[in-house]
Enzyme design. Structure first.
Site, PDB file in Angstrom:
ATOM      1  N   ARG A   1       7.719 -12.063  -3.792  1.00 53.45           N
ATOM      2  CA  ARG A   1       6.705 -13.068  -4.158  1.00 53.45           C
ATOM      3  C   ARG A   1       6.400 -13.018  -5.645  1.00 53.45           C
ATOM      4  O   ARG A   1       6.369 -11.942  -6.250  1.00 53.45           O
ATOM      5  CB  ARG A   1       5.406 -12.827  -3.396  1.00 53.45           C
ATOM      6  CG  ARG A   1       5.460 -13.167  -1.933  1.00 53.45           C
ATOM      7  CD  ARG A   1       4.069 -13.148  -1.316  1.00 53.45           C
ATOM      8  NE  ARG A   1       3.378 -11.896  -1.558  1.00 53.45           N
ATOM      9  CZ  ARG A   1       2.061 -11.748  -1.579  1.00 53.45           C
ATOM     10  NH1 ARG A   1       1.288 -12.792  -1.358  1.00 53.45           N
ATOM     11  NH2 ARG A   1       1.505 -10.580  -1.807  1.00 53.45           N
TER      12      ARG A   1
ATOM     13  N   SER B   1       7.169  -1.476  -4.173  1.00 52.18           N
ATOM     14  CA  SER B   1       6.740  -0.670  -3.016  1.00 52.18           C
ATOM     15  C   SER B   1       7.781   0.359  -2.604  1.00 52.18           C
ATOM     16  O   SER B   1       8.177   0.442  -1.437  1.00 52.18           O
ATOM     17  CB  SER B   1       6.415  -1.596  -1.843  1.00 52.18           C
ATOM     18  OG  SER B   1       5.467  -2.546  -2.243  1.00 52.18           O
TER      19      SER B   1
ATOM     20  N   ASP C   1       2.348  -0.883  -3.430  1.00 53.33           N
ATOM     21  CA  ASP C   1       1.577  -1.795  -2.571  1.00 53.33           C
ATOM     22  C   ASP C   1       0.369  -1.108  -1.940  1.00 53.33           C
ATOM     23  O   ASP C   1      -0.665  -1.726  -1.690  1.00 53.33           O
ATOM     24  CB  ASP C   1       2.465  -2.411  -1.483  1.00 53.33           C
ATOM     25  CG  ASP C   1       3.159  -1.374  -0.610  1.00 53.33           C
ATOM     26  OD1 ASP C   1       3.235  -0.203  -1.002  1.00 53.33           O
ATOM     27  OD2 ASP C   1       3.627  -1.750   0.481  1.00 53.33           O
TER      28      ASP C   1
END
Length: 879
Positions: free
Chosen positions: A501, A565, A619
């Protein structure tokens, strides 16, 4: 929520075995001459001593009273060696004035209907023998007479009890000048057994599950004290509807059962029947929905007049609502007709209420039937018995689930043709229990896991042991949480799964404090996930360029937070060296490299825009920061999704691998690698080892492979393969689908374990996966999914308890008040994971009062907030 509310309607296997044992004791009591007067299960001798043998022939009439309709039949039986017969019938209503009037009116009505039938069939001139099916408990001393003991179901006819009903019918027929001879009075259950026995010589049990419920079976004469003689057998009409009238089932009856009973025509009687038969199940559902609505759990707490009205929900409505395909639309229509205004959630909840009520009915019925079949087997002194059960009744025949609900009960009861004794089924369960036992972690084992996790946290913080520690305790250089003054426009990148994203985040401070997010999702193809590092970062920059163009901000040099992440060793907030790939990524030439430098190099190669990369973010840290923006007490972040990880704010004085003793810093534990040194090998199962060996990173991330969504489905698949090899599943056949690694995604665990799904719906999920299952298989698969996900949640809870206890000791307080920010699909979407995790934390960290707060886009919004906090702290430092 429905399951918790109706907890007492769920009956475990042990409870059902106990019901079976209680019913066996009642049968013995009913058969004894001395004990029969006080027995609730009357075990009435029917004087039927044999089953059809195929030599029967002729024309016969039959009338059937006891259900929702009165029926007249003409039966022709042919002695042609093929045991063939011909049946013609006519149905008549049973109006309330007949079923609750006086005896003379009832028997005149029967005679009227029979005369009409004979006229219709042109039988007035013939003298035919008549069989009278009378579906109520009668004491018989002859086949052609019967004294009514008590009315049941919706019948309450005056002046009939304690009289011979055959004699009353004779008188009514004489008035109508009907040329018939009543030769036999039979109970409908006995009639069912005889009908099926005509086609199948092994049929020696009859069962009715309809408006009422009852069972009969062929008992050895030597056991029937109420009748003279000890040779041969006789059919016993159990009249089991009265089971529990002496209080034997009071511990299983709910407040709804009691309320239903009080409002019935015969309070305190036929209590077992009131928990099973179709005459009562609809009303039971209505009472449950009414109470749930009054408590605000349904229909926004708004009760309609129809819902307050007795009898407004009938069994036909319950059956319609439970249908697999159209059940939810039927539910909405039925509830709307009751002047309720159901949401989709209301419809799902009501459908589940219906399922729970129906399943309890079928379970109780099967438990009592298992008692009868066990008695038959013991009478014959057999270890295994083959028999047939003849079944009739609208509930069994028309309910969408009841014909198969018997097939998966712990009694292994089959409609046709085999009954396996409970001992055989218990052995099967022992094998299943043996396979699943290693997943069941007792409190002592969980405390041991907590203690070992705590030790590993300490190793990771100390300079001398950090190099060998499996839990790396990586400093993030995030030294503060949001204070509400953050503002501005920020870009965020989020890489951590199969999708990537790019986000634009606008943060406003002051009284109108808010966060606005604009984002776009891009896929990462497998060939890029497992290609070269340069290809991966070029793909990321391509996606960024598309987003900046789309938002019209390609020329702006905005601060950027990069949510990456994967385990990184950071030397500062904007430098992160990849320790190792996880979650299916295998891009080459990345491990040991600074991912921020790789991103900057890719931006330079493209040469279309420039950005100020302020922070590389995990994350989990983003999750903590997002919740910290709403709740300053949030100092722990937890991810329970594709992967599993925790971060928390640690005192600088405890972080030996970073200079400085003042303040706090967020530590990214990377606890997924807990156990890579073998410290939890004693709780790893053979299935965990198989999953690990078949993974992209064997021997690594062992704790994550037991707790995260990426692996739970694969663990389940390995268990299912093993159970199939043992012959406990899928008829012992391992299908091609089951052989495919990765077919059992964790989302299917969430679907299968949903409280909304009945076994038939679970079966449909398995069929979507190409697994041809029985409903028995569905129950077993659901159990496997349950133990695997529960273990994951409890292990995750044990790890979190270790972090909480460390935080409490750091603060030097007797009781810790703290908020944990949580993200991840496993926690958010699995029906039980969050509850089990929270219960485990409460159990293992009792001195910590924990608020669990769901994160709203921790990896995107969190990255922007970390960037904003870093900018704020940098500006403060410059001043």
């Amino acid at each position: 929520q429905v399951d918790r509310y109706l907890y007492h309607l769920h009956l475990s296997d042990n409870v059902l075995l106990d019901v079976m044992a209680r019913f066996q004791a009642e049968m013995v009591k009913g058969l004894g001459r001395d004990t029969n007067p006080t027995a609730t299960v009357k075990m009435l001798p029917s004087l039927v001593r044999s089953l059809p043998d195929g030599s029967e022939k002729g024309d016969f009439l039959a009338v059937d009273l006891g259900g929702s309709q009165f029926r007249a039949h003409q039966v022709k039986v042919f002695a042609d060696g093929k045991q063939s017969s011909q049946l013609e019938s006519k149905f008549y209503p049973t109006p309330k004035e007949v079923t609750q009037g006086n005896g003379a009116e009832l028997f005149n009505y029967i005679a009227d209907c029979l005369s009409d039938f004979m006229e219709t069939k042109n039988l007035k001139h013939k003298k035919l023998p008549l069989g009278f099916t009378f579906s109520f408990p009668c004491k018989q001393t002859k086949l052609e007479e019967g004294v009514l003991l008590a009315w049941t179901k919706h019948f309450r006819v005056r002046g009939v009890q304690d009289t011979d009903v055959v004699s009353s019918l004779h008188k009514a027929l004489q008035k109508h000048k009907a040329n018939v001879d009543v030769l036999a009075l039979v109970n409908d259950t006995v009639g069912t057994m005889l009908t099926c026995g005509y086609d199948d010589q092994r049929c020696e049990v009859g069962l009715i599950i309809g408006t009422g419920t009852n069972a009969c079976y062929m008992e050895e004469m030597r056991h029937i004290s109420l009748v003279e003689g000890d040779e041969g057998r006789m059919c016993i009409n159990t009249e089991w509807g009265a089971f529990g009238d002496d209080g034997a089932l009071d511990d299983l009856r709910t407040e709804f059962d009691r309320e239903l009973d009080l409002g019935s025509l015969n309070p305190g009687k036929q209590l077992f029947e009131k928990m099973i038969s179709s005459l009562y199940l609809g009303e039971l559902v209505r009472l449950i929905l009414l109470k749930m609505t009054k408590e605000g759990l349904l229909f926004n707490g708004k009760v309609s007049t129809a819902l307050l009205t007795k009898g407004k929900i009938e069994m036909k409505h319950v059956s319609a609502m439970e249908k697999c395909k159209e059940g939810l639309s039927n539910t909405k229509e039925i509830l709307t007709d009751l002047n309720l205004f159901p949401s989709e959630e209301d419809c799902v909840a009501v459908q589940h209420v219906c399922t729970i009520v129906s399943f309890r009915s079928a379970n109780l019925c099967a438990a009592a039937l298992a008692a009868i079949l066990t008695r038959l087997r013991e009478n014959k002194k057999l270890l295994r018995m083959r028999t047939t059960v003849g079944i009739d009744g609208g509930l069994y025949k028309t309910h969408p689930n009841s014909p198969w609900v018997f097939s998966f009960l712990s009694f292994s009861l089959h409609y046709f043709p085999v009954f396996e004794p409970v001992l055989s089924q218990t052995a099967r369960h022992r094998r299943l229990d043996a396979a699943l036992a290693p997943f069941l972690l007792p409190p002592g084992t969980l405390r041991e896991v907590k203690d070992r996790m705590r030790a590993e946290l300490e190793y990771g913080l100390k300079r001398e042991t950090q190099g060998k520690a499996t839990v790396k305790m990586l400093p993030t250089y995030v030294c503060g949480t949001p204070d509400g003054t953050e503002k501005g426009k920020f870009l965020a990148l989020d890489l951590g799964g199969t999708n990537f994203r790019v986000l634009l985040v606008k943060i406003k401070s002051g009284r109108r404090r808010s966060v606005q997010i604009y984002n776009k999702i891009f896929a990462i193809p497998l060939e890029i996930m497992q290609g070269t590092g340069e290809e991966l970062f070029d793909h990321i920059v391509q996606c960024m360029a598309d987003f900046l163009e789309y938002m019209g901000i390609k020329g702006a040099r905005l601060p950027l937070g990069f949510t990456f992440s994967f385990p990184c060793r950071q030397a500062s907030i904007d430098k992160g060296t990849l320790v190792g790939w996880t979650k299916g990524f295998k891009a080459t030439d990345c491990e040991g490299e600074d991912v921020v430098d790789m991103l900057r190099e890719a931006i330079r190669r493209r040469n279309e825009f420039d950005l100020d990369i302020v922070a590389v973010v995990n994350d989990t840290v983003g999750t903590m920061m997002t919740c910290g923006y709403e709740d300053p007490n949030c100092e722990i972040g937890l991810i329970a999704g594709t992967g599993s990880n925790v971060c928390y704010m640690e005192d600088m004085k405890n972080i030996e691998i970073v200079e400085g003793n003042e303040g706090k810093m967020c530590i990214n534990t990377e606890w997924g690698a807990f156990g890579d040194n073998g410290c939890i090998d004693h709780i790893r199962t053979k299935y965990d080892r198989e999953v690990d060996e078949g993974s992209l990173n064997p021997g690594k991330q062992r704790y994550e492979k037991m707790t995260s969504g990426m692996y739970l489905g694969e663990i389940v698949r390995q268990v299912l393969i093993d159970l199939t090899k043992q012959g406990l599943l899928f008829r012992g056949h391992i299908s091609e689908s089951l052989r495919k690694r990765g077919i059992f995604e964790t989302k299917f665990l969430s679907q299968i374990e949903s409280d909304r799904l009945a076994p038939l719906q679970v079966r449909r999920v398995l069929q979507q996966l190409g697994l041809d299952s029985t409903c028995d298989d569905s129950i077993l698969v659901k159990e496997v999914c349950g133990v695997v996900s529960t273990r994951a949640a409890r292990l995750c809870g044990a790890g979190l308890a270790a972090v909480l206890e460390k935080k409490r000791e750091n603060q030097g307080v007797e009781r810790l008040q703290i908020t944990v920010g949580v993200d991840g699909t496993l926690y958010k979407l699995h029906p039980h994971f969050s509850r089990v995790l929270q219960e485990t934390v409460k159990e293992l960290a009792p001195q910590c009062d924990v608020t669990f707060m769901l994160s709203e886009d921790g990896s995107g919004k969190g990255a922007a907030l970390i960037t904003a906090v870093a900018k704020r702290l940098h500006n403060v430092g410059q001043k």
